[in-house]
Design a protein around this motif. Sequence first.
Motif, PDB file in Angstrom:
ATOM      1  N   THR A  59       0.915  -1.273  -0.001  1.00  0.00           N
ATOM      2  CA  THR A  59       0.026  -0.048  -0.040  1.00  0.00           C
ATOM      3  C   THR A  59       1.009   1.247  -0.040  1.00  0.00           C
ATOM      4  O   THR A  59       1.820   1.350   0.893  1.00  0.00           O
ATOM      5  N   GLY A  60       0.571   2.025  -0.995  1.00  0.00           N
ATOM      6  CA  GLY A  60       1.693   3.308  -1.119  1.00  0.00           C
ATOM      7  C   GLY A  60       2.909   3.071  -1.575  1.00  0.00           C
ATOM      8  O   GLY A  60       3.810   4.010  -1.504  1.00  0.00           O
ATOM      9  N   GLY A  61       3.310   1.888  -1.682  1.00  0.00           N
ATOM     10  CA  GLY A  61       4.722   1.848  -2.135  1.00  0.00           C
ATOM     11  C   GLY A  61       4.821   1.258  -3.284  1.00  0.00           C
ATOM     12  O   GLY A  61       3.953   1.142  -4.179  1.00  0.00           O
ATOM     13  N   ARG A  62       6.276   0.946  -3.856  1.00  0.00           N
ATOM     14  CA  ARG A  62       6.640   0.495  -4.975  1.00  0.00           C
ATOM     15  C   ARG A  62       6.125  -0.849  -5.467  1.00  0.00           C
ATOM     16  O   ARG A  62       6.388  -1.630  -4.539  1.00  0.00           O
ATOM     17  N   PRO A  63       5.689  -1.376  -6.458  1.00  0.00           N
ATOM     18  CA  PRO A  63       5.410  -2.679  -6.447  1.00  0.00           C
ATOM     19  C   PRO A  63       6.771  -3.612  -6.470  1.00  0.00           C
ATOM     20  O   PRO A  63       7.691  -3.030  -7.061  1.00  0.00           O
ATOM     21  N   SER A  64       6.708  -4.476  -5.914  1.00  0.00           N
ATOM     22  CA  SER A  64       8.030  -5.475  -5.543  1.00  0.00           C
ATOM     23  C   SER A  64       7.894  -6.420  -6.943  1.00  0.00           C
ATOM     24  O   SER A  64       7.325  -6.551  -7.616  1.00  0.00           O
ATOM     25  N   THR A  65       9.264  -6.763  -7.069  1.00  0.00           N
ATOM     26  CA  THR A  65       9.745  -7.634  -8.049  1.00  0.00           C
ATOM     27  C   THR A  65      10.265  -8.859  -7.355  1.00  0.00           C
ATOM     28  O   THR A  65      11.232  -8.825  -6.882  1.00  0.00           O
TER      29      THR A  65
END
Length: 406
Positions: A59-65
């Motif tokens: 939530t509110g952060g960059r999408p993880s890879t």
Amino acid sequence: MATPWNTAGHLLELIRTGQAGTRGELQRVTGLSRSTVGQRLDQLFSAGWLREVPGNQPTGGRPSTRLEFETRHAVVLAADLDTTYARAAVLDLAGGILAEHSGDLLIEDGPELVLDRLGVWFADLLTASGTAPTAVCGVGLSLPGPVDWSSGRVVRPPIMPGWDGYPVPERMQRSLGRHVGTGPAVPVLVDNDANLMGLGEQRDSFADCSAFVLVKVSTGIGAGVVIDGRVFRGIDGGAGDLGHIRLGDQPDVRCMCGSYGCLAAIASGRALAGQLAALGVPAASGADVRAYLDADHPDAVRLAREAGRRCGEVLVTVVTLLNPGVLMIAGDLAETHFVTGVRELLYQRALPRATRNLQVVTSQLGDRAGLAGATAMVVEHLYAPDQADARLAAARPPLLPAGESL
């Protein structure tokens, strides 16, 4: 001095086994710096062994890879041989079948003919799957006899004339070179059929089971034992040869191994076929017995239940010794009546302590268990840390003297 988990091969192992799935997790598990992890991952990406996939988006952060093992960068050739029949396939590194063929193939014809025929099958399967020979990373063979895994040679098999001590891997490599066009460097790994069925079934359906036993009851009887995720083979591949444990009350029944009173001579598919034939019911193999069982033939049902009880007499000791979480019955006789007989003896004679957490089940993968196990054997060997690092090093271009270029 090298520290644990500091090579590209070790990072790959963490990713393949689900112990780490992001760069950050790799740093935490290994203690390596961000730049070192990045360098190791670059080696794996360059080899085509890894892929990046979108992960969950905080939530509110960059999408993880997330990092995953790339199971499509190479293929495995696998074959599962019974005494009269064989199944072969081209599979991806996750065990997905890309092309498959099955048909008659007599093990008694000897290794020269059988392995040459497999080479023809593999060539046709690669064509059918649209796969280039250069994509083959390894070959896995499942054979119906004791195998010394370190050499790939069959050791004194009772039903495989001409195979004892034969250099199976080397001959299979020559067959592949002739029919497929692969080089001699393609590794060929060989193991007993029950071992590979056990490995395939454990990996597919019971990965969390630390003590797993599969008993194959077909032409003969054998067991595959997987302890703490590894096949237990004994000192030279003889572990699990249950079919040649002797039953004391049958001293006059001769086994194909030359001894008398062996479990396989009394309770295997071949034995039941002989018993049915003596009653005037045409049967020549375990497959014939299974057909009668599926049709609820009364003599077949009676004999199968008794055979299960006789097998259960031996399995009481196995269960008491190994305390497995899963006992799987596979092969031609893996059906209700035989399994009922096994259960009767197990729960009657084994201590409750040995069976209270025991699941007695039948095969989940069916005819494809051997192929699954052969593929897992090849992949887990070739991509184990030491092997992976050696392969990565061998694939690097040679260093050139100063002033020279490619």
